[in-house]
Design an enzyme around this catalytic site. Structure first.
Site, mmCIF file in Angstrom:
data_model
loop_
_atom_site.group_PDB
_atom_site.id
_atom_site.type_symbol
_atom_site.label_atom_id
_atom_site.label_comp_id
_atom_site.label_asym_id
_atom_site.label_seq_id
_atom_site.Cartn_x
_atom_site.Cartn_y
_atom_site.Cartn_z
ATOM 1 N N HIS A 83 0.810 -1.211 0.000
ATOM 2 C CA HIS A 83 0.000 0.000 0.000
ATOM 3 C C HIS A 83 0.849 1.268 0.000
ATOM 4 O O HIS A 83 0.312 2.371 -0.143
ATOM 5 C CB HIS A 83 -0.961 0.007 1.202
ATOM 6 C CG HIS A 83 -0.277 0.184 2.528
ATOM 7 N ND1 HIS A 83 0.024 -0.870 3.361
ATOM 8 C CD2 HIS A 83 0.162 1.293 3.169
ATOM 9 C CE1 HIS A 83 0.614 -0.414 4.447
ATOM 10 N NE2 HIS A 83 0.706 0.898 4.361
ATOM 11 N N ASP A 125 -0.350 -7.468 0.658
ATOM 12 C CA ASP A 125 0.198 -6.147 0.967
ATOM 13 C C ASP A 125 1.720 -6.194 0.959
ATOM 14 O O ASP A 125 2.369 -6.119 1.999
ATOM 15 C CB ASP A 125 -0.324 -5.651 2.321
ATOM 16 C CG ASP A 125 -0.079 -4.153 2.520
ATOM 17 O OD1 ASP A 125 0.470 -3.515 1.605
ATOM 18 O OD2 ASP A 125 -0.452 -3.640 3.586
ATOM 19 N N GLY A 133 3.564 5.768 9.715
ATOM 20 C CA GLY A 133 4.983 5.905 9.412
ATOM 21 C C GLY A 133 5.730 4.601 9.562
ATOM 22 O O GLY A 133 6.852 4.446 9.086
ATOM 23 N N SER A 180 4.654 1.707 8.338
ATOM 24 C CA SER A 180 4.279 0.795 7.247
ATOM 25 C C SER A 180 5.494 0.195 6.557
ATOM 26 O O SER A 180 6.452 0.892 6.235
ATOM 27 C CB SER A 180 3.459 1.546 6.195
ATOM 28 O OG SER A 180 2.114 1.577 6.537
ATOM 29 N N SER A 190 1.651 -4.012 7.840
ATOM 30 C CA SER A 190 0.558 -3.656 6.944
ATOM 31 C C SER A 190 -0.295 -2.546 7.545
ATOM 32 O O SER A 190 -0.417 -1.462 6.980
ATOM 33 C CB SER A 190 -0.303 -4.884 6.655
ATOM 34 O OG SER A 190 -1.446 -4.539 5.887
#
Length: 475
Positions: free
Chosen positions: A212, A242, A322, A324, A339
């Site tokens: 993402h 993801d 932040g 991710s 994720s």
């Protein structure tokens, strides 16, 4: 009665001595620890070397595979560190006991629990919901966040009632969201993510991160100004899964398989594997640093506002925007990339991770230190070596042209994570010296001030009052 000048002199001397002692403690703590700031679930990088291996997890997995989904309902690691396997009949329980694990007889098999999740997946999608098999409770737990309306939740309850007693409904605070905005930050023109793990296809180097974070063609930089290029996304899968793959644009970039655990400490990643419920794990991200917790469920499904993602690892490790794409690992084994989830590192929450092994298989890449083996996913290994070595977080993969980390493939394992050149623990470069001084500075300043104050009390003597014929006693 003591003279006031002499009393003040003694107090000043005691304060100076106290300052020296406190400053010395601050210096020794900063030099010995250097751990990142912590919150709920946080642990210092030093604690990584004390994390146990996972032979019990492998035992649990092997028993589940042998007995099958109709006679088992998952497995987990108990509070005492022993493997527990949920079984549906007495014969299976006896086999588990003979193998050295602990059996727990339950009502619903994994086959039936999976059927329940499939029914939920076929129902009309409701953003803000998630579900996973809770093996310890022998239930499929459906979560609904604060964005789910009363009518939507009522419809979900109707679906659950049609399935049966194997589904439990729960509301949660906050909202499920991807954590875009990790271990080392990488920037695009519109946002920020974390680098997860360095991987390779045998010819080129890549960063594995969350899907993402950006679609195919997204350009990534080491700085928010977009002047230091890192690479470009060449493959992205989101929603559904993801994960994404960022190809390094500069072959000279450090592509060693380590992750940043904070304050100059890194952990070398040599394998990829799948976790088990109850396993102790670590997550690293540039927003909230190094955090720890446990795996609470596997094969979770989350209905983000952007779409549905399935097959995720569910944990109670906190994360914040932040983080991710940041790495989830246990010692030297890569487990997942961040994720999304709900909550933060002040109040806690639920965080989901894309399993690394599935991403490596889909992308045809592997962990650099882990050669692909026949019959396995590229770079996958079932367990971490039990040599006591630390495992850990990305060695600044977003920083181009940085000298390589000292812990290279083939190097002997070290009990304490090595130091990356240019970080606070390194004194071989100007940047390293500056970082080291910043960490020790407050304590050294206090020691210096205390020593100066103490010397002043030795040089400056309190004046003696002269008594002119008066008695030294009252009365």
């Amino acid at each position: 009665m003591g003279h006031p000048r002499r009393s003040a002199h003694r107090v000043a001397r005691l304060v100076a001595i106290g300052a020296v002692v406190c400053g010395g403690l601050m210096v020794s703590q900063a030099a010995a620890d250097g751990s990142p700031a912590q919150g709920p679930g946080g642990r210092s990088a030093r604690a990584l070397q004390d994390t146990p291996g996972s032979p019990e997890a492998e035992l649990a997995r092997s028993l589940v595979d042998r007995l099958g989904a109709s006679r088992t309902a998952g497995s987990w690691i108990g509070a005492d560190g022993k493997a527990v396997v949920a079984v549906t009949d007495a014969a299976a329980a006896a086999e588990v006991d003979r193998a050295g694990a602990r059996a727990k007889q339950v009502r619903y098999s994994m086959r039936r629990l999976r059927s329940a999740t499939e029914t939920l997946r076929r129902a009309p999608r409701v953003a803000g919901t998630a579900w996973a098999v809770d093996a310890t409770a022998n239930k499929v737990v459906v979560l609904g966040d604060s964005t789910v309306s009363a009518d939507q939740w009522s419809r979900m309850k109707g679906v659950a009632a049609g399935i049966g007693g194997e589904v439990r409904m729960e509301r949660t605070t906050g909202s499920f969201s991807t954590r875009t905005a990790g271990a080392e930050p990488i920037f695009t023109r519109g946002g920020r993510c974390s680098a997860g793990f360095n991987v390779t296809d045998g010819q080129s180097g890549y960063i594995l991160t969350a899907g993402h974070c950006g679609p195919d063609g997204t350009a990534w930089f080491a700085d928010s100004q977009g002047t230091a290029g890192v690479g470009t996304t060449v493959r992205s899968d989101f929603p559904g899964s993801d994960f994404s793959l960022v190809r390094y644009q500069n072959p000279a970039s450090d592509q060693s398989s380590v992750v940043n655990a904070g304050d100059g400490q890194v952990v070398r990643i040599t394998a990829a594997g799948d976790p088990v419920v109850g396993q102790k794990v670590f997550r690293s991200g540039s927003t909230s640093g190094l955090r720890s917790g446990e795996v609470t469920a596997l094969n979770a499904t989350v209905n983000y506002p952007e779409g549905t993602v399935s097959g995720l690892i569910q944990t109670n490790v906190c994360a914040e925007p932040g983080d991710s794409g940041g790495p989830l690992f246990d010692r030297n084994t890569a487990l997942g990339v961040t994720s999304g989830g709900t909550g933060d590192c002040t109040s806690g929450g639920v965080t989901f991770f894309q399993p690394v092994t599935k991403a490596l298989t889909a992308l045809g890449v592997r962990i650099p230190d882990a050669p692909a083996s026949d019959g396995d996913a590229a770079g996958a290994a079932p367990t971490a070596p039990a040599d006591g070595s630390s495992a850990g977080a990305q060695a600044q993969p977003g920083v181009p042209d940085r000298p390589g980390a000292p812990d290279r493939p083939g190097a002997p394992s070290q009990p304490v994570a090595p130091i990356i050149p240019g970080t606070q623990g390194d004194t071989s470069t100007l940047a390293g010296i500056a970082g080291y001084a910043r960490r020790l500075g407050p304590g050294l300043a206090l020691v210096g001030a205390g020593l100066l104050g103490f010397l002043a009390t030795l040089v400056i003597r309190p004046g003696r009052r002269r008594y002119r014929g008066y008695s030294t006693r009252w009365g």
